[in-house]
Scaffold this active site. Structure first.
Site, short mmCIF file in Angstrom:
data_model
loop_
_atom_site.label_atom_id
_atom_site.label_comp_id
_atom_site.label_asym_id
_atom_site.label_seq_id
_atom_site.Cartn_x
_atom_site.Cartn_y
_atom_site.Cartn_z
N TYR A 210 0.82 -1.23 0.00
CA TYR A 210 0.00 0.00 0.00
C TYR A 210 0.84 1.27 0.00
O TYR A 210 0.32 2.35 0.05
CB TYR A 210 -0.99 0.01 1.17
N LYS A 211 2.18 1.12 -0.04
CA LYS A 211 3.04 2.30 -0.09
C LYS A 211 3.30 2.62 -1.56
O LYS A 211 2.39 3.03 -2.26
CB LYS A 211 4.28 2.06 0.75
C1 LIG Z 1 4.70 0.10 6.63
C2 LIG Z 1 5.63 -0.87 7.24
C3 LIG Z 1 5.16 -2.05 7.84
C4 LIG Z 1 3.68 -2.30 7.91
O1 LIG Z 1 3.34 -3.50 8.52
P1 LIG Z 1 1.87 -4.09 8.45
O2 LIG Z 1 1.95 -5.26 9.33
O3 LIG Z 1 1.59 -4.43 7.02
O4 LIG Z 1 0.92 -3.05 8.96
C5 LIG Z 1 6.08 -2.96 8.34
N1 LIG Z 1 7.42 -2.71 8.26
C6 LIG Z 1 7.90 -1.58 7.70
C7 LIG Z 1 9.37 -1.35 7.60
C8 LIG Z 1 7.02 -0.64 7.20
O5 LIG Z 1 7.49 0.48 6.64
#
Ligand SMILES: *Cc1c(COP(=O)(O)O)cnc(C)c1O
Length: 395
Positions: A210-211
């Site tokens: 989602y990024k």
């Molecule tokens: C955005 C991000 C996550 C997100 O984790 P979810 O479990 O999918 O919410 C995890 N690790 C990093 C380094 C991130 O930037």
């Protein structure tokens, strides 16, 4: 590079300059139409038969194969399921179980907190496992010291606060030299940085979609397992959808072939439909090309800040683009100390959306697919103007 060229994917956000695509990517063209088709035609019309008739069952692998070239992986090495934190728990659990004589996991203090919470919990649950959290500058030494007891390194390629890049090829090689595996979190890499899963012989990786992949809020994560390791490692959280024959409802779990064994649960079909449509924006673009554009956007943002920043606003990201991901972070100090939230709010009021990482960083994500050079230069000017106004009000 032609700085007057439009963004390769077109302009997705018209009325504001959106520099928060590293937190939640913008809505790509085609996603809304695909989602309404998935609801109105597939779900409404096909109902439960949709699992076979609409390709829902195969979506985790099909969408994984679309992500594979974006991270330099081969077909059949990427699966879309779960969320990043859960996928990390699966990979780490699998590695610790596969190599019981090796219990040490090395990570760094700059890792994402959720990744560290997962590592704390997983290592605490496996007898003999131990998590070592070291400063980024001490990683090579920590890997060497762990030596034959090292199970895995467990790192995020791009620092979510500063955008600093770890030396992924070098650290992977160091882990391999001790006989360990390397687990990489690619959340801030996928879609903007050349990861080179195959070229760098990466073992295991996860990332969120989602990024910079623009899959939408809460889109599932992707999980990469190098082909050569797929038979050796076992999913520590087996579920029916990863079974070789899920609809035989057998009492004993038997792993499916290939990546499918990593599935635990029913795929999130609507989220996968949105992600699959969003990934079409990458068609016709290589990551090398997008990385080159991302670097140029960063250089332009930094050059503008260098020229216009008032006292108290400084660069917190590496100046060397080879050590920087696709974001630029600015630090608020001196006359702007304690003003990061105000700067983000004032920039947003003037039409530039970024975000804040406490205590003192404003973070600006540069998505090379849908941002133009003009937007990024204008954004840097607006942020500097907003900072100057805050400084004047404070002084
Ligand atoms: C955005 C991000 C996550 C997100 O984790 P979810 O479990 O999918 O919410 C995890 N690790 C990093 C380094 C991130 O930037």
């Amino acid at each position: 590079m032609d700085l007057s060229a439009p963004a390769p994917g077109g302009t997705w956000v018209d009325d504001r300059i959106y520099l928060d695509g590293n937190s939640l990517g913008a809505l790509a063209p085609g996603v809304a139409g695909r989602l309404s088709e998935a609801v109105d035609v597939e779900w409404k019309g096909h109902l439960a038969r949709g699992w076979d008739e609409c390709g829902w069952m195969d979506a985790p692998e099909r969408v994984g194969d679309r992500i594979a070239p974006l991270i330099g992986a081969r077909a059949g090495e990427v699966l879309v399921c779960d969320t990043t934190s859960i996928a990390l728990a699966k990979l780490l659990g699998a590695v610790l179980r596969a190599r019981p004589s090796r219990g040490v996991v090395v990570t760094s203090t700059d890792n994402f907190p959720s990744d560290l919470y997962v590592a704390d919990a997983v290592t605490a649950s496996v007898p003999g496992a131990e998590l070592r959290v070291v400063e980024p500058a001490s990683l090579v030494q920590a890997i060497r010291e762990a030596g034959a007891s090292l199970a895995a390194t467990y790192l995020t390629q791009v620092d979510f606060r500063t955008g600093e890049l770890h030396d992924l090829p070098g650290l992977t090689r160091r882990a391999h030299e001790t006989g360990a595996l390397a687990i990489w979190d690619l959340c801030h890499s996928a879609g903007v940085v050349e990861v080179g899963c195959e070229a760098n012989a990466l073992d295991l990786a996860v990332g969120c979609t989602y990024k910079y992949l623009n899959g939408g809020p809460g889109a599932p994560s992707f999980l990469y397992v190098r082909r050569e390791l797929q038979a050796e490692l076992e999913n520590p959280l087996p579920g029916w959808l990863g079974h070789a024959s899920p609809f035989s409802f057998e009492r004993e779990w038997r792993p499916a072939e290939g990546m499918r064994r990593w599935l635990t649960s029913t795929p999130p079909v609507l989220a996968l439909a949105a992600l699959e449509a969003a990934l079409e924006a990458f068609d016709g673009h290589t990551i090398a090309e997008l990385r080159e554009r991302s670097v140029a956007l960063g250089e332009l943002f930094i050059a503008t800040v260098d020229e216009l920043a008032p006292a108290g606003l400084s660069l917190a990201s590496p100046r060397d683009p080879g050590r920087r991901g696709s974001q630029v972070s600015l630090r608020c100090e001196g006359p702007l100390a304690g003003s990061a939230d105000r700067l983000a709010a004032e920039s947003a009021r003037r039409g530039v959306i970024g975000d804040v990482r406490p205590p003192d960083l404003c973070r600006f994500g540069l998505s090379p697919l849908y941002l133009s050079f003009e937007q990024v230069a204008t954004a840097a000017e607006i942020v500097c103007d907003a900072a100057a106004a805050i400084g004047r009000a404070a002084g």
